[in-house]
Design a protein around this motif. Sequence first.
Motif, mmCIF file in Angstrom:
data_model
loop_
_atom_site.group_PDB
_atom_site.id
_atom_site.type_symbol
_atom_site.label_atom_id
_atom_site.label_comp_id
_atom_site.label_asym_id
_atom_site.label_seq_id
_atom_site.Cartn_x
_atom_site.Cartn_y
_atom_site.Cartn_z
ATOM 1 N N SER A 270 0.851 -1.186 0.000
ATOM 2 C CA SER A 270 0.000 0.000 0.000
ATOM 3 C C SER A 270 0.888 1.239 0.000
ATOM 4 O O SER A 270 1.698 1.431 0.909
ATOM 5 N N GLU A 271 0.761 2.067 -0.997
ATOM 6 C CA GLU A 271 1.613 3.247 -1.144
ATOM 7 C C GLU A 271 1.329 4.259 -0.036
ATOM 8 O O GLU A 271 0.183 4.673 0.163
ATOM 9 N N PRO A 272 2.368 4.672 0.730
ATOM 10 C CA PRO A 272 2.140 5.621 1.826
ATOM 11 C C PRO A 272 2.039 7.071 1.370
ATOM 12 O O PRO A 272 1.770 7.950 2.184
ATOM 13 N N TYR A 276 -2.148 7.205 -2.360
ATOM 14 C CA TYR A 276 -2.243 6.019 -1.490
ATOM 15 C C TYR A 276 -2.852 4.800 -2.200
ATOM 16 O O TYR A 276 -3.689 4.093 -1.638
ATOM 17 N N HIS A 278 -3.061 1.088 -3.571
ATOM 18 C CA HIS A 278 -2.511 -0.242 -3.317
ATOM 19 C C HIS A 278 -2.086 -0.856 -4.647
ATOM 20 O O HIS A 278 -2.740 -0.684 -5.678
ATOM 21 N N ARG A 641 -8.443 10.779 1.498
ATOM 22 C CA ARG A 641 -7.832 9.481 1.230
ATOM 23 C C ARG A 641 -8.933 8.453 1.051
ATOM 24 O O ARG A 641 -9.837 8.344 1.892
#
Length: 649
Positions: A270-272, A276, A278, A641
């Motif tokens: 999951s991209e922080p 964001y 996944h 988000r």
Amino acid sequence: MTGEGRRIARVLLDSPLPQLDRLFDYALPEELGPVVPGVRVKVPLRTAGRVVDGYVIEIDAESDADRPLSEVDSIVSSVPVLTDALYRLARRTADRAAGSASDILRLAIPKRQVRVEKAWTADAETPVPSPEALAKAGDVIDRYSGLRDVLDGAGRAAVEAVPVLEHGHPGWTALVAAATAHTLAAGRSSIVVVPDHRDLDQAMTALEAFVPTDAIVRHDARQSNPDRYRAFLRTLEDAPCVVIGNRSAVYAPARAGLVIVWDDGDPLLSEPLAPYVHARDAALLRQEQEGSALLIAGHTRTTDAERLVQLGWLQDVRAARRILPRVQLSTPQELEQGAARMPSSAFRSARDAAAEGPVLVQVARPGFAPSLVCADCRRPARCPQCAGPLGARTRGAVPVCGWCGRAARTWTCPECSSTKLRLASSGSERTADELGRAFPGIRVIVADGTHPITRVDDKPSLVVATRGAEPLADGGYRAVILLDGARMLQAPDLRIGESCLRWWSNATALAAPGAPVHLVGIQGPAAMALATWNHAGYARAELQSRAPVHMPPTVRVAQVEGTSASVRAAVEAVRALGLPAEAVLGPVPLADDDGRVRALIRFEYGAGTAVATTLRAQVIADAVQRRRGKGRPTRASLALRLDILEPEI
């Protein structure tokens, strides 16, 4: 280019500002010469009075030469690094996540390295796996019912990997290597996405036995900038290749015939960074756009993948001949005793197995004693400065705060005024210390974030490892002891059951054939799923329990944070779409924040486009309004988000 007249370039700016997430027209002066889509350019930004980077998306011509247009300042490079397919994927992915396409491209396209670019020749030969490798790949593929049809027919599948070791390597790496070799032989590229560097190294070793080395393109955050850019340029070539890397590898511009996502339940996928996304979601969008085959593979089945299986979007692929590990659960008598951290049955297995080879002991946390309590009243010990948890690095050491790092030399319990502390938990180092005394003469090895170990030999030893840090053992572990299960399941996380099952299953897959696996101290659905190796059934049960309360992944969830006014406006805009009243949770005040609030918005997948577009419009309107106001705010008044999985849910 169509028509005649003034040449114009439609440019996507590399900017984090949401109001600039669109194409801008710029005039192309004649002195720049031929310009093709996908090249990097520098263009003026009139509102900021400066030159910014961007990508040419389209080249066109217009007859209205009187329309005032700024001119492209310069061409940074003649290499078209942004392919049409990559731009469409970035645009679609960003729109689904209510984000900016430039944020996606910042992950996909490395910074330019002039020397690497000048040395690039783009003349790689078409690699072909050897007949022996293809025969071996065919044998691995045929172990899974229906997998060959998925690969040849550009299908989509959720694959349950066999939990075995093959020639000292995890069985899943052979599955990945065989599928990519089969695809390469058909003249198509493959994209393989794995969570971390340990998985990457293991898969690389397996790939080298199936496909030519010059066909493997490594995409690794640990690479130097020149190496990463060199690998990126290779993926722009026509010659097929196998791209393997971490989460951002899913955006590699190679024309893929196969995309594989391994262990999609790992949070590292999951991209922080905004927006964001996944890696699994990006892979699903990519497969739909390119028509490639897609494998969502793992030892376990996430609820996200199982939802797609239930919808018929993914095919359920399992081994034709299932291999079940020997999992033993704690007996009711052992659960009633409760005091012993390692019950007698697990202790005897570890003792007998340690005489023959390595034994794996999985624990929940690193360190010696991550948490302390008052010795008299059992109240958790907290730092007097920041209220963080106090822990001990060694036996008898001065307590240290896990948050601020301060030593609490004069700690006093605020409840009973006691000055005595007691060890309340055992980390990897304390467990190793205890096992060293219980198993005299046996090597004890600690493997965690502080002591990274990738492999151990087949000599007698006890390997104490935190979840996810378990090293490979030559010949496999002769026994696996899974401790701290009850502690792991207590985490305030919606998906903690899934996570625990994944941690336990990945450790179980490292056992030697027929070796005992002891799950200590718990029973219940997750434990039974491990014992019966019925991960799909557990995921289905989880979906059924979440559906009545509208929790992900049965629905999508958006998190909106900001000032009370901005969040209220966003919520009202979404309500206008016709969402039910119970779809919105909050707003609620954020702890220790200056008047900011948070709201959660739950919505069906079918409403995703409308909700994402509406919320994105609110973010842009908020940003424009702040831009027109006086002063420069230090933070956005509205943050967004989508598809969150935070413990607060």
